[in-house]
Design a protein around this motif. Structure first.
Motif, mmCIF file in Angstrom:
data_model
loop_
_atom_site.group_PDB
_atom_site.id
_atom_site.type_symbol
_atom_site.label_atom_id
_atom_site.label_comp_id
_atom_site.label_asym_id
_atom_site.label_seq_id
_atom_site.Cartn_x
_atom_site.Cartn_y
_atom_site.Cartn_z
ATOM 1 N N UNK A 229 0.828 -1.218 0.000
ATOM 2 C CA UNK A 229 0.000 0.000 0.000
ATOM 3 C C UNK A 229 0.856 1.259 0.000
ATOM 4 N N UNK A 230 0.178 2.416 -0.079
ATOM 5 C CA UNK A 230 0.883 3.694 -0.126
ATOM 6 C C UNK A 230 1.285 4.136 1.283
ATOM 7 N N UNK A 231 1.653 5.410 1.423
ATOM 8 C CA UNK A 231 2.156 5.922 2.696
ATOM 9 C C UNK A 231 1.071 6.100 3.745
ATOM 10 N N UNK A 250 -0.074 -4.855 8.505
ATOM 11 C CA UNK A 250 -0.380 -3.614 7.801
ATOM 12 C C UNK A 250 -1.612 -3.000 8.452
ATOM 13 N N UNK A 251 -1.490 -1.740 8.882
ATOM 14 C CA UNK A 251 -2.600 -1.065 9.566
ATOM 15 C C UNK A 251 -2.785 0.332 8.984
ATOM 16 N N UNK A 252 -4.031 0.756 8.901
ATOM 17 C CA UNK A 252 -4.345 2.108 8.432
ATOM 18 C C UNK A 252 -3.958 3.146 9.504
#
Length: 559
Positions: A229-231, A250-252
């Motif tokens: 994913x992106x930054x 991976x976490x938002x």
């Protein structure tokens, strides 16, 4: 009280500084968000390290079971005797000792069968080419002392589950290869033990081999390449020391910092109400202080628009008042200088253009030619009369005072008359084609713009000894520009000859207006918006192209 301009600005800055509360709120949020993210990442590292250790221990148990089985003398003896029942019982013992193992299988090459023991008991398979190929691949990838399992689909399973395999050859004391023992751990079992129990609603976890997904919540993503994913996310990566795989979470970021955003928004809301109250006071203060500056700015804008009569009002003798007085004095001086400069420049340009354009003005010439024309008609020479008519029109248009600009249609009519005269002069040794778009006919161009290019093509571009010379003249509108092209199929020019032509070393014999004259008039009328180009090669003809802005107003570019 006459305050200095600096004091007034300082007072305004002090008043407006209350808006710093908003900046402080944002700084507090950014620092807090960074701290929360660092704590979250640290917690994830601890959890992933525990998960990695659990995964490695599970794989080591499976590896140990495989190594014990291939070195079990009792199992090797049963394999040599081809006793299916004993083999299955002994394999089931290994599976029961380690509940993490999904299945343990024994491939007997001599009989081409595969014995598989799992929770459903013993299953015997006849080895197909697909199964044999899978077993061979497992053996090759598990060769050596590598502790990483092989990740593959179970060819003997109806559901085609993904398993982590360890596979070794069972070799007798004499060196004979008796069988192939394979121990498999189900990917779903690994996911629920190592990943699912530690996963949260806003976090995704994966077991990766490079970028290939080995275990994840979405079974359809297994054995595919992960899309990073992106930054806008936080990625935590822990390497497994034994199996050399990676476990990744991976976490938002937005989910992690959501509580902080709520606090930030509340602070900004309160600060907004406070600043709104101060804004009223600031408005009146700044309005009073900036009134002289606004009037000075307005005067400057009017001057930049060309109004040199305006003057800035002077209220006080502070810095702004002194600046306004200096501005007024400067504009008065500039106004006088510009009037002198404009007068001189206009006279100069008018003289230049008049000298460039009106090269032939003897009106008596076409009056006399008119008399000759009528005499030719009376004498029965219509062709001579037609040529004289074309020449008279050409002279009238050249010597007329109808302005510096004419329509493309008028210019092309003059060129057609000129071509008639030259065809008569050179005994029709060339033909000219005219192509003019209807929308280009009413565009205005400088007088005598195309004729010198046609004259150059006739005099220097074609071979007068031949009878098949061709000249093409086209005018069209293209991408907001008017494109005029004169093309001949003559002998062409070298780059040096083109440069001489542009420098004015080759003049027009009819009007005295050469190519350099065209360039000069384009510069005077259009500045950098128009240009003249030549494209030529020796022996391949010459093409002259004029590009200039489209104009439907005869006065738009008139000086």
């Amino acid at each position: 009280m006459n305050l200095s301009f600096r004091a007034k600005i300082s007072l305004t800055i002090i008043t407006v500084s209350m808006a710093i509360t908003c900046v402080l709120s944002m700084v507090f949020y950014q620092q807090s968000a960074q701290t929360v993210q660092e704590n979250y990442t640290q917690a994830q590292m601890q959890q992933l390290t525990a998960c990695a250790k659990l995964f490695d221990n599970t794989m080591l148990d499976a590896y140990s079971a495989c190594m014990y089985a291939v070195n079990d003398e009792s199992l090797l003896e049963s394999i040599q005797e081809q006793d299916i029942d004993k083999i299955s019982e002994q394999l089931d013992v290994y599976r029961n000792k380690n509940r993490n193992i999904d299945s343990i299988s024994c491939y007997l090459p001599s009989r081409q069968i595969l014995l598989k023991v799992n929770t459903n008991g013993l299953t015997e398979f006849q080895v197909t080419d697909e199964i044999a190929q899978t077993l061979q691949q497992l053996l090759q990838e598990n060769s050596g002392n590598k502790l990483s399992p092989v990740y593959a689909r179970d060819a003997t399973s109806v559901t085609q589950d993904n398993l982590f395999f360890y596979s070794r050859k069972a070799i007798a004391f004499g060196g004979e290869e008796l069988a192939q023992i394979s121990v498999g751990v189900n990917e779903r079992e690994i996911f629920f033990r190592c990943l699912q129990n530690e996963s949260s609603q806003d976090t995704e976890r994966f077991i990766l081999d490079g970028d290939r997904i080995l275990s994840a919540a979405d079974i359809y993503s297994l054995n595919t390449q992960i899309t990073w994913p992106d930054s806008g996310v936080l990625v935590t990566d822990v390497a497994m020391p034994t199996t050399e795989y990676h476990i990744v979470s991976i976490a938002e970021r937005s989910q992690i910092t959501e509580p902080l955003r709520i606090v930030r928004n509340r602070i900004l809301l309160i600060a907004g109400f406070l600043n709104a109250a101060f804004a009223v006071l600031i408005f009146f203060v700044v309005r009073y202080l900036m009134k002289p500056m606004e009037e000075l700015r307005s005067s400057m804008q009017q001057v930049s628009g060309g109004n040199l009569k305006v003057r800035a009002p002077v209220y006080q003798n502070d810095e702004i008042g002194q600046l306004s007085q200096g501005f007024n004095s400067m504009i008065a001086q500039i106004e006088g200088l510009i009037e002198e400069l404009v007068t001189e420049k206009m006279l100069k340009k008018e003289a230049e253009i008049e000298a460039l354009q009106y090269q032939i003005t003897p009106h008596f010439m076409y009056n006399t030619l008119n008399s000759i024309k009528y005499e030719a008609i009376l004498q029965g020479a219509p062709n001579t009369a037609e040529l004289l008519e074309a020449f008279i029109e050409l002279l009238q248009l050249s010597a007329s005072d109808r302005g510096a600009f004419i329509t493309v249609k008028q210019e092309m009519h003059m060129v057609q008359n000129y071509v008639k005269l030259q065809q008569f002069r050179y005994a029709d040794c060339f033909q000219v084609t005219f192509d003019m778009q209807p929308e280009a006919e009413t565009c205005y161009v400088p007088r005598l713009l195309i004729q010198p290019l046609v004259e150059n093509a006739i005099l220097h571009g074609i071979d007068h000894r031949k009878r098949d010379n061709q000249i093409a003249i086209s005018v069209l509108c293209d991408n907001g520009a008017l494109a005029i092209k004169v093309e001949d199929h003559g002998e062409g020019m070298t780059p040096e000859e083109i440069q001489k032509l542009l420098d004015g070393q080759r003049k027009s014999k009819f009007s005295g207006i050469g190519v350099s004259n065209i360039r000069e008039r384009l510069r005077l009328y259009y500045g950098g918006k128009a240009e003249l180009r030549f494209y030529s090669e020796k022996g391949n003809g010459t093409t002259a192209v004029i590009l200039l802005p489209i104009s439907y107003d005869a006065e738009e570019y008139t000086i």
